[in-house]
Design a protein around this motif. Structure first.
Motif, mmCIF file in Angstrom:
data_model
loop_
_atom_site.group_PDB
_atom_site.id
_atom_site.type_symbol
_atom_site.label_atom_id
_atom_site.label_comp_id
_atom_site.label_asym_id
_atom_site.label_seq_id
_atom_site.Cartn_x
_atom_site.Cartn_y
_atom_site.Cartn_z
ATOM 1 N N ARG A 104 0.597 -1.253 -0.235
ATOM 2 C CA ARG A 104 -0.239 -0.068 0.095
ATOM 3 C C ARG A 104 0.689 1.376 -0.200
ATOM 4 O O ARG A 104 0.014 2.474 -0.882
ATOM 5 C CB ARG A 104 -1.166 -0.106 1.191
ATOM 6 C CG ARG A 104 -2.501 -1.385 0.896
ATOM 7 C CD ARG A 104 -3.480 -0.943 2.252
ATOM 8 N NE ARG A 104 -3.761 0.546 2.054
ATOM 9 C CZ ARG A 104 -4.789 0.550 2.948
ATOM 10 N NH1 ARG A 104 -5.236 -0.130 3.763
ATOM 11 N NH2 ARG A 104 -5.475 1.915 2.156
ATOM 12 N N ILE A 105 1.920 1.293 0.803
ATOM 13 C CA ILE A 105 2.198 2.264 1.055
ATOM 14 C C ILE A 105 3.023 2.688 -0.760
ATOM 15 O O ILE A 105 3.593 3.753 -1.660
ATOM 16 C CB ILE A 105 3.948 1.931 1.404
ATOM 17 C CG1 ILE A 105 4.005 1.640 2.837
ATOM 18 C CG2 ILE A 105 5.080 3.344 1.490
ATOM 19 C CD1 ILE A 105 3.732 2.787 3.640
ATOM 20 N N MET A 106 3.553 1.399 -1.470
ATOM 21 C CA MET A 106 4.257 1.361 -2.957
ATOM 22 C C MET A 106 3.303 2.125 -3.585
ATOM 23 O O MET A 106 3.595 3.320 -4.532
ATOM 24 C CB MET A 106 4.593 -0.224 -2.988
ATOM 25 C CG MET A 106 5.227 -0.599 -4.608
ATOM 26 S SD MET A 106 6.907 0.253 -4.172
ATOM 27 C CE MET A 106 7.543 -0.242 -5.812
ATOM 28 N N ILE A 107 2.193 2.160 -3.395
ATOM 29 C CA ILE A 107 0.822 2.311 -4.527
ATOM 30 C C ILE A 107 0.170 3.940 -3.888
ATOM 31 O O ILE A 107 -0.066 4.892 -4.616
ATOM 32 C CB ILE A 107 -0.089 1.527 -4.998
ATOM 33 C CG1 ILE A 107 -1.048 0.892 -3.876
ATOM 34 C CG2 ILE A 107 0.184 0.446 -5.899
ATOM 35 C CD1 ILE A 107 -2.329 -0.144 -4.037
ATOM 36 N N GLY A 108 0.949 3.730 -2.982
ATOM 37 C CA GLY A 108 0.620 5.386 -2.296
ATOM 38 C C GLY A 108 -1.377 6.063 -1.692
ATOM 39 O O GLY A 108 -1.562 6.654 -1.770
ATOM 40 N N ASP A 109 -1.394 4.143 -1.355
ATOM 41 C CA ASP A 109 -3.063 4.316 -0.619
ATOM 42 C C ASP A 109 -2.614 4.192 0.563
ATOM 43 O O ASP A 109 -2.818 2.433 0.454
ATOM 44 C CB ASP A 109 -3.569 3.923 -1.616
ATOM 45 C CG ASP A 109 -4.837 4.110 -0.917
ATOM 46 O OD1 ASP A 109 -5.479 4.550 -0.208
ATOM 47 O OD2 ASP A 109 -5.590 2.964 -1.506
ATOM 48 N N PHE A 110 -1.985 4.148 1.881
ATOM 49 C CA PHE A 110 -2.308 3.601 3.089
ATOM 50 C C PHE A 110 -2.401 4.795 4.089
ATOM 51 O O PHE A 110 -2.981 5.360 4.090
ATOM 52 C CB PHE A 110 -0.958 3.109 3.124
ATOM 53 C CG PHE A 110 0.366 5.231 3.232
ATOM 54 C CD1 PHE A 110 0.519 5.457 3.954
ATOM 55 C CD2 PHE A 110 1.019 5.262 1.788
ATOM 56 C CE1 PHE A 110 1.334 6.601 3.854
ATOM 57 C CE2 PHE A 110 1.400 6.502 1.724
ATOM 58 C CZ PHE A 110 1.914 7.283 2.353
ATOM 59 N N ASP A 111 -3.198 3.896 5.366
ATOM 60 C CA ASP A 111 -3.468 4.518 6.143
ATOM 61 C C ASP A 111 -2.025 4.613 7.121
ATOM 62 O O ASP A 111 -2.308 5.222 8.258
ATOM 63 C CB ASP A 111 -4.848 3.544 7.218
ATOM 64 C CG ASP A 111 -6.250 3.621 6.564
ATOM 65 O OD1 ASP A 111 -6.484 4.973 5.421
ATOM 66 O OD2 ASP A 111 -6.483 2.310 6.342
ATOM 67 N N LEU B 237 8.129 10.234 -2.702
ATOM 68 C CA LEU B 237 8.244 9.964 -3.805
ATOM 69 C C LEU B 237 6.416 10.969 -3.607
ATOM 70 O O LEU B 237 5.668 12.091 -4.326
ATOM 71 C CB LEU B 237 7.513 9.057 -4.619
ATOM 72 C CG LEU B 237 8.622 8.184 -5.138
ATOM 73 C CD1 LEU B 237 9.258 6.664 -6.049
ATOM 74 C CD2 LEU B 237 9.696 9.124 -6.552
ATOM 75 N N LYS B 238 6.068 10.190 -2.737
ATOM 76 C CA LYS B 238 3.965 10.842 -2.652
ATOM 77 C C LYS B 238 4.129 12.511 -2.359
ATOM 78 O O LYS B 238 3.256 13.008 -2.535
ATOM 79 C CB LYS B 238 3.360 10.082 -1.451
ATOM 80 C CG LYS B 238 2.576 10.687 -1.716
ATOM 81 C CD LYS B 238 1.615 9.808 -0.617
ATOM 82 C CE LYS B 238 -0.006 10.025 -0.408
ATOM 83 N NZ LYS B 238 -0.851 9.333 -0.876
ATOM 84 N N ALA B 239 5.401 12.955 -1.558
ATOM 85 C CA ALA B 239 5.409 14.060 -0.969
ATOM 86 C C ALA B 239 6.232 14.458 -2.366
ATOM 87 O O ALA B 239 6.332 15.897 -2.220
ATOM 88 C CB ALA B 239 5.778 14.402 -0.065
ATOM 89 N N ASP B 240 6.221 14.398 -3.483
ATOM 90 C CA ASP B 240 6.785 14.815 -5.176
ATOM 91 C C ASP B 240 8.144 15.170 -4.495
ATOM 92 O O ASP B 240 8.244 16.531 -5.753
ATOM 93 C CB ASP B 240 5.413 16.208 -4.941
ATOM 94 C CG ASP B 240 4.546 15.926 -5.637
ATOM 95 O OD1 ASP B 240 4.034 15.199 -6.215
ATOM 96 O OD2 ASP B 240 3.648 16.394 -5.256
ATOM 97 N N ALA B 241 8.749 14.490 -4.129
ATOM 98 C CA ALA B 241 10.378 14.923 -4.253
ATOM 99 C C ALA B 241 10.408 13.991 -5.422
ATOM 100 O O ALA B 241 9.933 13.166 -5.417
ATOM 101 C CB ALA B 241 11.044 14.496 -3.387
ATOM 102 N N THR B 242 11.108 14.714 -5.822
ATOM 103 C CA THR B 242 12.565 13.448 -6.971
ATOM 104 C C THR B 242 13.553 12.960 -6.259
ATOM 105 O O THR B 242 14.285 13.487 -5.774
ATOM 106 C CB THR B 242 13.522 14.589 -7.848
ATOM 107 O OG1 THR B 242 12.134 14.866 -8.850
ATOM 108 C CG2 THR B 242 14.236 13.433 -8.848
ATOM 109 N N VAL B 243 13.744 11.844 -6.882
ATOM 110 C CA VAL B 243 14.050 10.774 -5.257
ATOM 111 C C VAL B 243 15.148 9.665 -5.740
ATOM 112 O O VAL B 243 15.485 8.893 -6.701
ATOM 113 C CB VAL B 243 13.093 9.533 -4.653
ATOM 114 C CG1 VAL B 243 13.798 9.180 -3.650
ATOM 115 C CG2 VAL B 243 12.407 10.681 -3.718
ATOM 116 N N THR B 244 16.748 9.967 -4.577
ATOM 117 C CA THR B 244 17.662 9.227 -5.299
ATOM 118 C C THR B 244 18.254 8.008 -4.200
ATOM 119 O O THR B 244 17.898 8.946 -2.962
ATOM 120 C CB THR B 244 18.338 10.211 -5.537
ATOM 121 O OG1 THR B 244 18.063 10.692 -6.658
ATOM 122 C CG2 THR B 244 20.080 8.603 -6.032
ATOM 123 N N VAL B 245 17.796 6.975 -4.291
ATOM 124 C CA VAL B 245 18.269 5.929 -3.199
ATOM 125 C C VAL B 245 19.794 5.597 -3.510
ATOM 126 O O VAL B 245 20.235 4.499 -4.129
ATOM 127 C CB VAL B 245 17.172 5.305 -3.063
ATOM 128 C CG1 VAL B 245 17.190 4.080 -1.697
ATOM 129 C CG2 VAL B 245 15.461 5.630 -3.319
#
Ligand code: NDP
Length: 288
Positions: free
Chosen positions: A129-136, A179-187
């Motif tokens: 759910r975190i991966m698809i950005g739909d979580f409680d 990502l959900k918060a619209d950042a551009t992410v590098t891991v």
């Protein structure tokens, strides 16, 4: 000079909000959110964490149970306890304090927890759910980092966030929340090449490595926001982060200290997750 992000103060503010929300919850529904914490054995650090979780529950007005099991507990006994708690209406969140003694199968234990009561956010369904950005519910430490940024008025949208560390409990979920918060992410991780160079491109740098003082001044762009998730104990017993604070602080715009930065947020977010789980469970009951 950087502005210090005061995790203790932000955490206290959030706990006050949780306490108020809990009072409303109790008034409306006639019962309190409930958290069960299970600890197996007597690891000193785990014992302190569990005690602090119990105290935090009391502070915000939750019902809580601490189940202290002996070191030689068998897998089946632990799983039976989880089954019982899964079926207990007073309990909305179940947390198994890790690490477990070596003879126990940690992933099998975590898979026993009802995903609706998985307030750590480790159950594969919740990870998805975190991966698809739909979580409680989001894992406590990375969610705590997002809250520190939000309360400090730090914008994530369009910012380049570099995360050093790709663990399942910090680095990876942190990347998804960013990502959900619209950042551009590098891991980044231990096989990353030109790590310092990549880190210098970060507007927001999150260090979750587990190596004392690893991130020096040469890893940080002037004016970057630096979040230090690391907790490392030095030879003299003192705690230190993954960031060399003395070197980095003069270059950063904001920085989290260790201790007193990300650390205090983790239990606070656990409280937030438990309240959320209780609300979701209550709403589901109301739907029938
Ligand atoms: P893990 O050991 O699971 O992960 C560490 C990560 O750092 C790995 O992805 C690893 O890469 C990477 N890494 C290790 N060495 C290097 C290197 N030289 N260069 C680049 N990357 C490297 O740790 P956790 O994620 O569980 O924890 C990280 C830190 O955060 C620890 O200090 C831990 O104590 C702390 N922590 C703090 C919490 C809090 O409440 N504040 C909560 C949880 C953790 P690879 O994958 O390639 O091995």
């Amino acid at each position: 000079m950087a502005q210090i992000i005061d995790g203790k103060a932000i955490s206290a503010k959030i706990r006050e909000e949780i306490k108020e929300e809990t009072a409303r919850f109790v008034a409306q529904r006639g019962y309190a959110p409930g958290l069960a914490v299970i600890i197996v054995g007597e690891d000193p650090a785990s014992t302190v964490y569990v005690r602090n979780k119990g105290r935090a529950c009391e502070e915000v007005g939750f019902y809580s149970e601490i189940h202290r099991l002996p070191e030689n507990t068998q897998q089946s006994e632990l799983e039976e306890l989880i089954d019982r708690l899964n079926g207990d209406d007073k309990i909305h969140g179940i947390l198994v304090q890790l690490p477990l003694p070596k003879h126990l199968d940690e992933s099998a234990v975590l898979l026993k927890i009802d995903p609706a009561k998985d307030v750590d956010g480790f159950y594969p369904f919740n990870v998805g759910r975190i991966m698809i950005g739909d979580f409680d519910i989001a894992p406590c430490t990375p969610y705590g980092v997002m809250e520190l940024l939000r309360y400090s008025g730090i914008e994530t949208r369009g910012k380049h966030c570099v995360i050093v560390g790709r663990s399942n409990i910090v680095g990876k979920p942190q990347a998804m929340l960013m990502l959900k918060a619209d950042a551009t992410v590098t891991v980044c991780h231990s096989k990353t090449q030109n790590l310092a160079e990549i880190c210098r491109t970060a507007d927001i740098l999150v260090a979750a490595i587990g190596k004392a003082d690893f991130i020096g001044a040469d890893y940080v762009k002037e004016g970057a926001v630096v979040v230090d998730v690391g907790i490392n104990r030095k030879a003299d017993g003192k705690l230190t982060g993954d960031v060399n604070f003395a070197q980095v602080e003069p270059k950063a715009s904001f920085i989290t200290p260790v201790p007193g930065g990300v650390g205090p947020m983790t239990i606070t977010i656990l409280m937030k997750n438990t309240l959320k789980a209780a609300e979701v469970a209550g709403d589901a009951l109301g739907a029938f």
